[in-house]
Motif scaffolding. Structure first.
Motif, PDB file in Angstrom:
ATOM      1  N   SER A 179       3.503  53.231  -4.299  1.00 51.65           N
ATOM      2  CA  SER A 179       3.677  54.588  -4.817  1.00 51.65           C
ATOM      3  C   SER A 179       5.122  54.839  -5.230  1.00 51.65           C
ATOM      4  CB  SER A 179       3.222  55.605  -3.783  1.00 51.65           C
ATOM      5  OG  SER A 179       3.802  55.303  -2.546  1.00 51.65           O
ATOM      6  N   THR A 180       6.049  54.014  -4.734  1.00 55.94           N
ATOM      7  CA  THR A 180       7.433  54.193  -5.156  1.00 55.94           C
ATOM      8  C   THR A 180       7.748  53.364  -6.399  1.00 55.94           C
ATOM      9  OG1 THR A 180       8.027  52.520  -3.537  1.00 55.94           O
ATOM     10  CG2 THR A 180       8.380  54.794  -2.906  1.00 55.94           C
ATOM     11  N   GLY A 181       6.719  52.713  -6.959  1.00 49.00           N
ATOM     12  CA  GLY A 181       6.898  52.007  -8.227  1.00 49.00           C
ATOM     13  C   GLY A 181       7.305  50.549  -8.066  1.00 49.00           C
ATOM     14  N   LYS A 182       7.315  50.049  -6.818  1.00 49.06           N
ATOM     15  CA  LYS A 182       7.675  48.644  -6.627  1.00 49.06           C
ATOM     16  C   LYS A 182       6.483  47.744  -6.932  1.00 49.06           C
ATOM     17  CE  LYS A 182      11.240  49.278  -3.182  1.00 49.06           C
ATOM     18  NZ  LYS A 182      11.188  49.806  -1.825  1.00 49.06           N
ATOM     19  N   GLU A 183       6.795  46.536  -7.397  1.00 47.70           N
ATOM     20  CA  GLU A 183       5.734  45.606  -7.725  1.00 47.70           C
ATOM     21  C   GLU A 183       5.852  44.353  -6.860  1.00 47.70           C
ATOM     22  OE1 GLU A 183       5.594  44.515 -11.854  1.00 47.70           O
ATOM     23  OE2 GLU A 183       4.162  42.902 -11.485  1.00 47.70           O
TER      24      GLU A 183
END
Lengths: 254, 383
Positions: A179-183
């Motif tokens: 949800s924090t945009g990390k992949e």
């Protein structure tokens, strides 16, 4: 060595074995201690080798539990279980008339068990060990899977399910987006993931699995498809696949 | 109209116009207020900032104004125009001037929205004057030079419009205050929830551990008095720490390390020479604040899983060191490596949960199999 009975103590802790040994001292005339084992494997070897009449068996041992030990034996001794289990687990024992001692072991309770054993023989022989093992495993607190391990170089990171917003399969790799945009890249493929993940994860397209809880908005799209807007940092938009529509509708209560 | 008519009589003659105007103003303001409250957050602010309503109304107003001018010339031929127009006119002009003013008012005073009471008063006076101006403006096409007759009651209508407007504003503010209070309440609740969650996390000390340890004490009592005493003391130390009388969520690295050591001392009495350990704190890190009980679950895992299988001797190494400016806590052991499909249990989850609650976004927990099997927690500077 002309006692009536031979006995073996199985426990992974020496102080616990000491405890039982000292309690047995006053029965020297009738019960002779012929060996001690400190794990399940040793116990099996020892029991098969020495064929004792009585075994004091700890239930929780590092390599296997007491029931597993019993189920692997060809020789059937009389068994008194010794356990630190909570009351709820013991109900199953009582129902199956299995004799057991609670840790820390009370002297009076120990005497009762011994006397009963010497007088009546053992009721444990009638116990269906396999069934007991099953009940026992059910009583174990269920391990709830709450996170997914992913490898980043040498590290293994645990990504909690609540942090994951969706999975995407691209060129044979499955990426996980938080949800924090990390992949992160997952070792599992989407099918394996669907089986492993809890119910709030939903396959919405051939190459997407979405965390239901992260859906912020649902828009209609043509041809029985939906656009899901996720509540992550990038407000990711995912178009669902036509063939998944009924599952999605069911899962989301649409 | 006759100039000799008195003011009271004049009002009496225009009482219908007056009522119409007032009711219309009220209606429009209510509609505007309704629209305002229907719109949510972001849309509302865009709506007001770009003043879409204001632009629409201005457009309608211009059309109306010019048709009226044109219509006066056109309809003058018709007989009932003189009767019809004043009412219609009064109705429309009032409504439209009210809304125009309202929007102009928003347009001019938007930036003052959060200003003081005096600024509010000034705004109301500006609004008041704007209403009068708009009404005079909208009446011009009808009354022309006779406009002077209608002037006396404009201020009254304007006053009413201002009052209604203030009322609406007050209600809106009251609502937003209520909302804020609710948010504050939620925040407070969240705080309480966090405390409750932490309490729950702390309270969950393995009962097996207690019973097994007490059994060891009972077993050792007859054989080794010194060891028994040491065990009893270690156990009470450990439980005192876990009961957490002061209800503090944080502790120091030093204290947490000591507790991990106490735990290991107890386990060493149970497992004897099969369990060995080493504990090290890099100087300067002793006072670093960390959540209570984030090392012990990791150490417990090491003991629990480490003695599984054929391993004869388990060695656990606990290190606190600097990782740049961050704190690194590591629990290493020589047990079996973490499996590929490793599933974290309660202990590790509780570590995550505590860090989430107390150091949100400022930590990392990672497992390693190479070069040593270890769990490593990295925490950014003290909160």
């Amino acid at each position: 060595m002309n006692s009536e009975f031979t006995a073996i103590i199985v426990d992974d802790e020496r102080p616990a074995r000491l405890m039982l040994r000292s309690l047995l001292e006053k029965y020297q005339a009738t019960i002779c201690l012929i060996g001690e084992a400190q794990n399940g494997k040793e116990a099996i070897e020892l029991i098969e080798g020495k064929k004792p009449d009585i075994v004091f068996l700890d239930i929780q041992m590092p390599d296997m539990n007491g029931f597993e030990v019993l189920s692997r034996l060809t020789w059937q001794p009389m068994v008194i279980f010794v356990t630190a289990y909570e009351q709820y687990a013991l109900d199953a024992f009582r129902e199956n008339s299995i004799d057991y001692l609670l840790k820390p072991v009370e002297e009076e309770r120990f005497d009762q068990s011994i006397q009963k054993l010497l007088r009546l023989g053992n009721s444990n022989k009638e116990v269906d060990v396999a069934a007991m093992l099953k009940i026992f495993n059910q009583l174990q607190p269920k391990k709830e899977i709450t996170a997914l391990p992913v490898k980043v170089g040498q590290k293994i990171l645990l990504i909690r399910f609540s942090e994951i917003s969706y999975f995407e399969s691209r060129d044979g790799y499955v990426s996980l987006f938080t949800s924090t945009g990390k992949e992160y890249v997952s070792d599992l493929n989407l099918q394996e993931l669907v089986e492993k993940l809890p119910d709030n994860f939903l396959r919405v397209q051939k190459s997407f699995i979405v965390n239901k809880d992260s859906i912020k908005e649902i828009q209609r799209y043509f041809n029985n498809r939906l656009i899901l807007i996720l509540d992550d940092r990038n407000n990711s938009k995912i178009t669902t696949g036509t063939s998944y529509i009924s599952q999605i509708r069911n899962a989301l209560g649409l | 109209m006759d100039e000799s008519i008195s003011f009271i009589e004049f009002l009496r003659n225009r009482i219908d116009d007056f009522t119409y105007m007032f009711l219309t103003a009220l209606g429009f303001l209510a509609a505007y207020y309704w629209l305002y409250t229907k719109l949510e957050g972001k849309i509302r602010s865009i709506f007001l900032r770009r003043n879409i309503v204001g632009l629409i109304v201005l457009a309608v107003y211009s059309v109306y104004y010019f048709t009226l001018l044109y219509g006066k010339i056109y309809y003058q031929l018709e007989s009932n125009y003189e009767k019809l127009v004043p009412y219609l006119h009064a109705y429309y002009s009032m409504a439209i001037s009210a809304v125009v003013c309202f929007n102009l008012y928003y347009l001019f005073t938007f930036k003052l929205a959060n200003s003081s009471r005096w600024a509010q008063a000034v705004k109301n006076i500006i609004f008041f004057l704007l209403v009068i101006l708009a009404m005079i403006g909208s009446n011009w096409p009808i009354y022309g030079t006779n406009l002077l007759h209608t002037i006396p009651f404009y201020p009254m209508v304007a006053l009413m419009v201002v009052l209604v407007d203030s009322g609406c504003r007050y209600v809106i503010r009251l609502q937003s205050l209520k909302k804020k209070a609710k948010e504050l309440e939620t925040l407070k609740l969240k705080d309480q929830l966090m405390q409750a969650q932490l309490d729950a996390l702390h309270a969950k000390i393995n009962p097996h551990f207690l019973y097994n340890s007490l059994n060891s004490i009972a077993g050792l009592a007859l054989i080794d008095g010194h060891k028994t005493r040491k065990m009893a003391i270690s156990l009470s130390k450990f439980f005192r720490y876990s009961i957490n009388r002061e209800n503090s969520n944080l502790t120091t690295v030093k204290e947490e390390m000591e507790m991990a050591e106490t735990y290991l001392e107890i386990e060493r009495v149970r497992f004897e020479e099969r369990l060995n350990y080493e504990i090290h704190i890099e100087p300067g890190l002793e006072a670093f604040k960390i959540p209570r009980f984030i090392l012990q679950p990791l150490v417990e895992n090491s003991v629990k899983h480490g003695l599984r299988g054929d391993l004869r001797e388990l060695f656990i190494r606990i290190h606190a060191s600097y990782e740049g400016k961050k704190l690194s806590l590591s629990v290493q052991d020589n047990g079996l490596p973490f499996a590929e499909n490793f599933e974290p249990g309660y202990g590790l989850k509780s570590v995550y949960d505590k860090l989430d609650l107390l150091f949100p976004g400022k930590y990392e927990v990672a497992l390693y199999n190479n070069p040593e099997k270890q769990v490593r927690i990295i925490i950014e500077n003290e909160r």
